[in-house]
Design a protein around this motif. Structure first.
Motif, PDB file in Angstrom:
ATOM      1  N   TYR A  70     -55.414  44.694 -26.117  1.00 52.86           N
ATOM      2  CA  TYR A  70     -54.520  43.662 -25.601  1.00 52.86           C
ATOM      3  C   TYR A  70     -54.407  43.829 -24.093  1.00 52.86           C
ATOM      4  N   HIS A 106     -58.975  46.919 -31.548  1.00 53.73           N
ATOM      5  CA  HIS A 106     -58.309  45.709 -31.069  1.00 53.73           C
ATOM      6  C   HIS A 106     -57.593  46.067 -29.775  1.00 53.73           C
ATOM      7  N   LEU A 144     -55.149  37.206 -37.023  1.00 52.85           N
ATOM      8  CA  LEU A 144     -55.037  37.777 -35.679  1.00 52.85           C
ATOM      9  C   LEU A 144     -53.729  37.431 -34.970  1.00 52.85           C
ATOM     10  N   VAL A 174     -57.867  31.414 -31.357  1.00 51.99           N
ATOM     11  CA  VAL A 174     -58.879  32.432 -31.647  1.00 51.99           C
ATOM     12  C   VAL A 174     -60.231  31.841 -31.294  1.00 51.99           C
ATOM     13  N   MET A 199     -51.343  40.301 -33.459  1.00 52.86           N
ATOM     14  CA  MET A 199     -50.975  40.392 -32.052  1.00 52.86           C
ATOM     15  C   MET A 199     -49.463  40.537 -31.876  1.00 52.86           C
ATOM     16  N   GLY A 206     -55.965  39.010 -26.560  1.00 55.20           N
ATOM     17  CA  GLY A 206     -56.353  40.005 -27.548  1.00 55.20           C
ATOM     18  C   GLY A 206     -57.866  40.023 -27.618  1.00 55.20           C
ATOM     19  N   TYR A 207     -58.441  41.211 -27.701  1.00 54.36           N
ATOM     20  CA  TYR A 207     -59.890  41.358 -27.779  1.00 54.36           C
ATOM     21  C   TYR A 207     -60.247  42.116 -29.051  1.00 54.36           C
ATOM     22  N   SER A 208     -61.196  41.568 -29.774  1.00 53.85           N
ATOM     23  CA  SER A 208     -61.687  42.210 -30.983  1.00 53.85           C
ATOM     24  C   SER A 208     -63.115  41.748 -31.195  1.00 53.85           C
ATOM     25  N   CYS A 226     -63.220  36.984 -29.371  1.00 56.41           N
ATOM     26  CA  CYS A 226     -64.020  37.724 -30.344  1.00 56.41           C
ATOM     27  C   CYS A 226     -65.504  37.422 -30.163  1.00 56.41           C
ATOM     28  N   HIS A 258     -51.209  32.694 -25.739  1.00 53.11           N
ATOM     29  CA  HIS A 258     -51.744  33.780 -26.556  1.00 53.11           C
ATOM     30  C   HIS A 258     -53.140  33.414 -27.034  1.00 53.11           C
ATOM     31  N   HIS A 259     -54.109  34.273 -26.730  1.00 53.73           N
ATOM     32  CA  HIS A 259     -55.499  34.000 -27.077  1.00 53.73           C
ATOM     33  C   HIS A 259     -56.181  35.259 -27.593  1.00 53.73           C
ATOM     34  N   TRP A 260     -57.060  35.084 -28.555  1.00 51.33           N
ATOM     35  CA  TRP A 260     -57.950  36.145 -29.011  1.00 51.33           C
ATOM     36  C   TRP A 260     -59.351  35.806 -28.558  1.00 51.33           C
TER      37      TRP A 260
END
Length: 169
Positions: free
Chosen positions: A57, A55, A78, A122, A82, A66-68, A100, A96-98
């Motif tokens: 950031y 994971h 998630l 997400v 974070m 955030g990258y996963s 994936c 705030h963003h993920w």
């Protein structure tokens, strides 16, 4: 990778590259990031994330990304992950963003809490390469796209660009 990064570096003031390890390449993605980092070692405005974690950031102004790959944690978990992993970055940012990939098609979810999970979106992205034997045998057929998301330093996401694999030749 080199051609894509050189293209980005020619268009933008800086390029930060995150190669997130996935369930098909948990080790090779780490050494690939180190090789690409060595290639760009003399390029001051290109940075390669070589963290030995699954994971990642990255802060861009008021946005925390955030990258996963997405195979190790549930999307609903998630947001807390974070905030717990990067409490200072969380506090210093507004968006705030993920990002994936694991499921190989596009989704965008803001879990619960008035449409957002503690202020975190997400998103999963489509896959660019063609199906491999495993995915073909199991009937998985995702739309092949490359998507770029542009974030303003203060206001967060401001635009998206999509290119279909067939446009790339």
């Amino acid at each position: 990778w080199v051609e894509v990064i050189e293209s980005a570096a020619a268009k933008f003031a800086s390029a930060h590259v995150v190669m997130t390890p996935g369930n098909h390449n948990p080790h090779s993605s780490h050494w690939m990031a180190r090789i690409v980092d060595a290639y760009f070692r003399n390029c001051q405005h290109v940075t390669i994330d070589t963290a030995p974690t699954s994971h990642r950031y990255h802060r861009w102004g008021k946005t925390l990304l955030g990258y996963s790959h997405g195979h190790l944690a549930k999307a609903a978990d998630l947001a807390v992950m974070m905030a717990t992993a990067e409490p200072q970055l969380w506090a210093d940012t507004k968006h705030h963003h993920w990002r994936c990939g694991h499921i190989h098609h596009a989704t965008k979810k803001s879990h619960v809490d008035n449409g957002e999970n503690h202020g975190v979106t997400v998103e999963t992205f489509p896959i660019l390469p063609p199906r491999d034997a495993y995915h073909a045998e199991h009937g998985y057929d995702a739309q092949r796209l490359l998507q770029g998301v542009l974030h303003h330093e203060v206001h967060g996401e401001i635009t998206r660009h999509t290119v279909h694999a067939r446009q790339l030749g």
